[in-house]
Design an enzyme around this catalytic site. Sequence first.
Site: not given
Lengths: 164, 164
Positions: B8, B141, B68
């Site tokens: 992340d 995170d 992502e």
Amino acid sequence: MVRVLGVDPGTAACGYGVVEKVGGRFVALDYGLIRTAHTAPTADRLQTIYREISAILERWRPDRVAVEELFFARNARTAMAVGQARGVVLLAAALGGVPVVEYTPLEVKKSVTTYGRGRKDQVGHMVALILGLPEVPHPDDVADALAIALCDGLRAEAGLGAVP
Amino acid sequence: MVRVLGVDPGTAACGYGVVEKVGGRFVALDYGLIRTAHTAPTADRLQTIYREISAILERWRPDRVAVEELFFARNARTAMAVGQARGVVLLAAALGGVPVVEYTPLEVKKSVTTYGRGRKDQVGHMVALILGLPEVPHPDDVADALAIALCDGLRAEAGLGAVP
């Protein structure tokens, strides 16, 4: 005497330009466009940009790398795509031990045009004039990269110093 | 058996997590947060992220790196900051020869929670449950990085395949 690499980062196309003051005037030692295949995975495209910028740093050993701050992105997706390319350019500079300086788009335009908010093509024409290039650098990414490098060079000359 | 590094990315803090299916269940081999000094130049902060991610890839040799897609950024500035960090993470993967897979935030949430649009803390709780962690990974995170890695692992297991 300062040698500056200016970069206008993008994932699809990344403009670059190396300028230096030689014999009383600024000259472009090298400039061009790093293109990446739009069919390639993003990671591979970023690797291409990283390798090319690293090679340019190795070849020309500039004193500084100059990039634009990105204040005005069309949208978050564009900003992220530019950010990714910008990230690997800054990384290449850091790993090469070259300091990075940042300027706002307005500072860049002001430094190369008489008018602060000049049209896009004025930047290209002024860059060509200042550097004594036979024609306006094309596409805009290349002209912009040279303008960013010139901005840093002109400011250093004027004793304005760089913004680290 | 697939070993996945989920990341992340962020310039200030970059969550990571390595998951693998061992003896019928998913386990977290490693997870944590890469922090960078907010007083350091951006290029140096990106270098820290690059070095840490490269070290994690070297240590764990994952089959894939999962991140992502960023569809919804709060604003262009945030998107660019995330993009820069994402760029050096993808570069580290490319230079390490590890394929990158991308999932939407919704795909990640769906894969680890019963409810597609679960609250933020549900993701952390489900990640802890699935991986048998003693407590919810903190901060978000880290939980998100583990969720992204699990998303890829769970989808691979379900025969859904990765989205390269």
